[in-house]
Design an enzyme around this catalytic site. Structure first.
Site, PDB file in Angstrom:
ATOM      1  N   GLU A 126       0.151  -2.671  12.408  1.00  0.00           N
ATOM      2  CA  GLU A 126       0.462  -4.098  12.319  1.00  0.00           C
ATOM      3  C   GLU A 126       0.943  -4.697  13.639  1.00  0.00           C
ATOM      4  OE1 GLU A 126       1.633  -3.805   7.593  1.00  0.00           O
ATOM      5  OE2 GLU A 126       3.185  -3.704   9.131  1.00  0.00           O
ATOM      6  N   LYS A 144       2.176   0.946  15.765  1.00  0.00           N
ATOM      7  CA  LYS A 144       3.326   0.867  14.856  1.00  0.00           C
ATOM      8  C   LYS A 144       3.395   2.081  13.941  1.00  0.00           C
ATOM      9  CE  LYS A 144       5.403  -1.794  11.101  1.00  0.00           C
ATOM     10  NZ  LYS A 144       5.316  -2.964  10.201  1.00  0.00           N
ATOM     11  N   GLN A 145       2.271   2.423  13.319  1.00  0.00           N
ATOM     12  CA  GLN A 145       2.267   3.487  12.321  1.00  0.00           C
ATOM     13  C   GLN A 145       0.881   4.099  12.256  1.00  0.00           C
ATOM     14  OE1 GLN A 145       3.592   1.015   9.118  1.00  0.00           O
ATOM     15  NE2 GLN A 145       1.556   0.279   8.601  1.00  0.00           N
ATOM     16  N   TRP A 180       0.826  -1.215   0.000  1.00  0.00           N
ATOM     17  CA  TRP A 180       0.000   0.000   0.000  1.00  0.00           C
ATOM     18  C   TRP A 180       0.849   1.250   0.000  1.00  0.00           C
ATOM     19  CZ3 TRP A 180      -2.202   2.701   4.804  1.00  0.00           C
ATOM     20  CH2 TRP A 180      -1.302   2.636   5.872  1.00  0.00           C
ATOM     21  N   ASP A 181       2.116   1.102   0.357  1.00  0.00           N
ATOM     22  CA  ASP A 181       3.046   2.231   0.355  1.00  0.00           C
ATOM     23  C   ASP A 181       2.978   2.996  -0.961  1.00  0.00           C
ATOM     24  OD1 ASP A 181       3.858  -0.007   2.059  1.00  0.00           O
ATOM     25  OD2 ASP A 181       5.591   1.210   2.597  1.00  0.00           O
TER      26      ASP A 181
END
Length: 1053
Positions: A566, A634-635, A427-428
């Protein structure tokens, strides 16, 4: 857009703003030691040599060919282990080294060393990027010594390496003293051709101080050809050419050919050519290695030149790759390095003109002296350059005979010069790298779209893999749906690293966002209707069948899924994905109605009966219903709802502040770009968006090339056990979004151009990159108070532009503010029809009433701070950002240069966050204070510590509640006047012994420091006479649990 139209318009627009243009100074120092930036010519120069470190290597690419080269020159190199580690990371965990490949060169293999879902391996293997022989090496042997990546650094002097971004040219220059003998000046230049994508070239110039005989080796290094099978190689006798061919492992119908042809001046004796094969020390033992050597006779004071010209092609994109590669190599040698460089410069001028990058210059062309702004300007150039390197542009496709196969590969996490993450597509690419480029380079960004379109047929077939998951009801899924795997290589099928089910279902909605963004940017209704909308419908069809109706709650829910965070796998009713699915249902139906396709009523009903997990008492959107307060994220996850989705809800600010405190320091480096965008959108006051903007870049940048690392810390033993991806294009893509989507407040809507500009006080002027709405080019420029929009001439519009707006104005809205405006077509240079709008000046709205320090640009600390914990965070008006020095065993000073006017102060307010100091003091002065000025006393430690208004309570560790820091308010018995400087000194950290897991992690935190002026005041002239004495004067407050200077109160709330 057309380069000349773009350049002309920016010049015209600057002329409207100022009558003079000041030339930027050349080669200014950057924050990296020995690294210079030439802002006028976009050139980075490194003067420090560090061998065997991946951070010092640069990737060069053109979207088809990609390669990484060593710090000493265009060589193959293996990393020197750091604390025993030189591993490339998940999922392959192979050795870190230079890498070269061609786009789409994926293999087929057995499962990787590590996968997310190993039981899926029984249904098929993986597909990772394969390498090709490292083709750039021109190795020199002289006086018994070898000039390559591992040359003795003691024999290198006057080192300099330069990246000329405008030319796409990498060069090295230094003096080499082989074997301790006489010095030879060495100059390498290297390019990977941006227009002629099968070509690359390396030039070597040698100038000796004494006559000398040397040997130059043209090397194709097979150790770089990872995950391949050898096909053939040859030393040609009819030309000075060698070649090697490899195929991706287990792919029998694909072969890549790498050709290299050597050319030299009269000093190079091509009659001495000799073949070098594997087993020789010059090329290693890989069977695909081959080299050719040439004797070169150096004459003292004269420069000898040897160049190599690369041709490369694979059968993924070419029916006869060997012929293409051979012709490219021979033609390059015939044209020569200078001609290739010239055409490469011209193409980069078209790809990255000045108007296609954000400019933080003043209207007169000068750049502010603020080093943070100067770094932002560097990144405004380097980030799009590093991204665009990895995309084949429309001119290149046309130059290759309109070969559409060149433009169907998306961009891997680390680009074409690295095998990080196995070269897989995540997805980046779709939502981190693509959006910024879709606005400024929509024709290049088309490549992201093409990849997903190319894999659509497989995505349809992937639905049949439901039996391998928890969704194993044979009748649940019907024909018409499509599901993309989390990671994707050659095939786009479900794998152990890239499951289609029970994992990150949001990828499919992310692809929908990619498609809709491309439509809004280009206005290409034909492509959207024929290719993209059918895929969006197939995704909605799948989403409609993967959700489960919860009889208890009465809502549709997604079960056993993972959101972007994640660290929290396989949860039910995950927040971001639920919001994304709802929006995908709604917007797909809306678009269907516009394009004459019947609305799907079941999608409308499902969207209506889906609910996000929300803690209403804390006013926070949860990642999943059973989330608790111990979460480490995580993000970026929930915060994406306000950025990517424009989702209407009332929990934005509390969710932003909450998740800012919950982000793991070991997460990847794109998160804070989203925080910056959202903070600028929803914050009622302050400039935390500016702090987050720096957080998303500064601690992740690596010397010397301003490439990003995935991690704050690169050392595997100190960052939570991650081998960082590098160069991390995801981080660069995230940062490349901030100016447009953050400061301009751009939101991508179909029916109008929506902006909501707010420029932080630290940024005085921002001329945004030219961006596109429905194919029409627009320029926007902001100063502190206003933003001006101007449409470019219709000649700058894309071929796909919506024809309606060639003659009609574009409707403009201002976010949630009232008003409806019209941006009229460009008329002429003297009458461009500008539209000027008021900014939301949130940075000038005080979070604490009367605070005179908020968002001051001149703030520094006397000692280093932890990564991302900047001094400016202590005065940005938001407690969600923090300053934290590294040291806790010394007093560290935070200095703010206030200047005039001066104010009487009675109230000092501190929000310490979670880690208050043991001691603090505040100093006022009219002179620049050295830490601990002579004659000023302090007490350490105070009689008892600073009281904790929010001490850590293990019993509440799992409670979801708004983040409130430890606060201290000081009310002085009498007013104290500010001086030119105000300084906060802190020491110690009460985190230790607080009952939390782990030990002290640095100095104390300062989330927010405010000085509230006394409103009834005293005349400033009286103050100047009283306070601004001959030596500046000063005042000091030393704070503990009690203080003679005033009343100190610790409180929460």
């Amino acid at each position: 857009m057309d380069f000349f139209a773009c350049t002309l318009f920016r010049c015209i627009f600057f002329t409207l703003l100022a009558s003079t243009k000041l030339a930027a100074a050349l080669s200014e120092p950057t924050k990296f030691p020995g690294v210079l930036w030439d802002d006028e010519n976009w050139i980075i120069t490194s003067q420090e040599l560090r061998q065997g470190a991946y951070q010092d290597r640069l990737s060069l690419a053109n979207g088809y060919l990609g390669i990484t080269v060593a710090a000493t020159g265009p060589f193959f190199e293996v990393d020197v282990p750091v604390e025993g580690d030189n591993i490339n990371g998940w999922p392959i965990f192979d050795r870190r080294q230079t890498f070269a490949t061609v786009a789409g060169f994926f293999n087929s293999q057995d499962p990787a060393n590590e996968t997310n879902y190993p039981w899926l391996n029984q249904y098929g293997g993986e597909s990772f990027i394969s390498g090709v022989p490292h083709w750039a090496g021109l190795v020199v042997q002289a006086n018994g010594a070898i000039l390559n990546a591992s040359v003795n650094p003691a024999h290198i002097s006057e080192y300099s390496s330069t990246l000329d971004i405008g030319a796409g040219l990498l060069s090295w220059s230094y003096s080499w003293t082989p074997g301790g003998g006489e010095p030879i000046h060495v100059h390498y230049r290297m390019l990977v051709h941006k227009l002629h994508i099968n070509q690359a070239a390396v030039q070597l110039k040698l100038t000796a101080s004494r006559d000398a005989n040397v040997t130059v080796y043209d090397v194709l290094e097979g150790d770089c050809a990872l995950r391949t099978e050898f096909v053939d190689k040859k030393y040609e006798t009819g030309s000075a050419t060698i070649w090697s061919a490899v195929r991706p492992s287990n792919i029998d119908n694909v072969t890549a050919y790498i050709y290299s042809t050597v050319k030299g001046d009269e000093a190079a004796d091509l009659g001495t050519r000799a073949e070098i094969n594997e087993g020789d020390n010059m090329v290693g033992r890989n069977i695909s290695s081959i080299a050719q050597s040439v004797k070169v006779n150096l004459v003292a004071g004269q420069t000898a030149e040897v160049s190599k010209f690369i041709g490369a092609a694979s059968s993924d994109a070419f029916s006869d790759p060997q012929a293409i590669a051979k012709e490219a190599s021979i033609a390059g040698a015939s044209d020569g390095f200078t001609a290739l460089l010239h055409s490469n410069i011209e193409e980069w001028k078209n790809v990255l003109p000045r108007c296609s990058v954000d400019s933080y210059h003043y209207p007169n062309g000068s750049l502010p002296t603020d080093r943070n702004i100067q770094e932002m300007q560097i990144l405004a150039v380097t980030n799009p350059f590093h991204l665009l390197q990895n995309i084949v542009g429309p001119n290149a496709v046309a130059a290759a005979g309109n070969n559409a196969r060149l433009a169907i590969n998306s961009v891997p996490v680390c680009g074409l010069g690295s095998a990080c993450y196995g070269g897989l597509i995540f997805w980046d690419a779709d939502v981190w790298m693509a959006p910024g480029l879709q606005m400024s380079h929509p024709e290049h960004a088309q490549q992201f779209v093409n990849y997903r379109v190319d894999k659509f047929a497989q995505a349809r077939q992937n639905v049949d893999m439901a039996f391998s998951s928890s969704q194993n009801h044979t009748s649940r899924f019907s024909a018409g749906g499509a599901v993309y795997p989390w990671t994707s290589g050659r095939y786009g099928n479900c794998t152990g690293t890239g499951p289609c089910f029970d994992y990150e279902y949001h990828l499919n909605g992310d692809i929908g966002l990619l498609f809709r963004n491309q439509y809004i940017a280009t206005g290409d209704a034909k492509q959207f209707a024929e290719k993209l909308l059918p895929i969006s419908n197939a995704i909605a069809h799948f989403y409609g069948e993967v959700v489960t109706f919860n009889e208890t709650s009465g809502f549709y829910e997604l079960w056993n899924a993972t959101d972007p965070d994640e660290y929290a796998n396989n949860k039910n009713n995950v927040g971001f994905t639920t919001a994304l699915m709802k929006q995908h249902f709604q917007q797909t139906n809306q678009l269907n109605s516009w394009f004459g396709i019947p609305v799907n009523d079941s999608w409308t009903e499902k969207a209506r009966r889906m609910r996000l997990p929300i803690n209403k008492e804390a006013r926070i959107i949860l990642e999943y219903p059973d989330m608790n307060g111990s979460i480490a994220v995580k993000q970026a996850d929930v915060v994406l709802i306000d950025d990517f989705l424009n989702y209407d809800h009332s929990y934005s600010l509390t969710s932003l502040d909450y998740y800012a405190a919950k982000q793991s320091p070991n997460g990847p480096g794109m998160t804070y770009a989203v925080f910056s965008v959202v903070a600028n959108q929803i914050s009622p006051s302050g400039c935390s968006s500016y702090t987050y903007d720096h957080y998303t870049s500064a601690p992740y940048l690596r010397t010397p090339w301003f490439q990003y690392s995935e991690q704050l810390l690169d050392n595997y033993n100190h960052n939570g056990g991650t081998h960082p991806a590098f160069p991390f294009l995801t981080g660069m893509g995230g940062a490349n979004r901030v100016a447009l989507f953050g400061y301009l407040g751009l939101r991508l809507l179909y029916d109008r151009l929506d902006i909501d500009p707010s420029l932080p006080p630290q940024i005085p002027h921002l001329n945004y990159r030219t961006f596109y709405w429905h194919g029409h080019a627009i320029n926007a420029t902001s100063n502190t108070t206003h933003t001006t929009l101007v449409r470019l001439p219709n000649t700058a519009a894309l071929p796909s532009a919506n024809t309606t707006f060639f003659t009609r104005p574009i409707p403009v809205s201002l976010g949630t503010r009232r008003g409806y405006f019209l941006l009229r077509p460009y008329k002429s240079p003297s009458s461009p029809s500008p539209l000027t709008l008021l900014n939301r000046q949130i940075g000038h709205i005080a979070t604490v009433a009367g605070n005179i320090m908020q968002c001051h640009p001149h703030v520094t600390s006397s000692a280093p701070h932890l990564p991302g914990q900047f001094p400016l965070a202590a005065i940005d008006g938001a407690a969600s950002t923090k300053w934290q020095p590294v040291a806790s065993n010394e007093t560290v000073y935070l200095s703010v240069e206030l200047g005039a006017p001066y104010f009487p102060i009675r109230h000092l307010l501190f929000d310490w966050g979670a880690q208050p100091p043991l001691y603090f003091e505040v100093l006022f002065s009219n002179s620049s204070l050295e830490p601990r000025p002579p004659g000023w006393s302090s007490t350490f430690p105070p009689p008892s510590g600073i009281p904790l208004s929010r001490p850590f309570d293990p019993a509440r560790a799992y409670v979801i509640e708004p983040i409130v820091g430890n606060q201290t308010n000081v009310t002085l018995g009498s007013v104290v006047w500010t001086g030119r400087w105000v300084v906060l000194g802190v020491r110690g950290n009460q985190y230790r012994g607080s009952g939390r897991d782990g030990q002290e992690i640095g100095g104390p935190t300062v989330a927010e420091w405010s000085l509230a002026k006394e409103e009834d005041g005293v005349d400033n002239d009286d103050y100047r006479q009283e306070f601004a004495g001959e030596n500046g004067g000063g005042a000091q407050l030393v704070m503990g649990s009690s203080d003679e200077g005033g009343e100190q109160e610790g409180r929460g709330g």
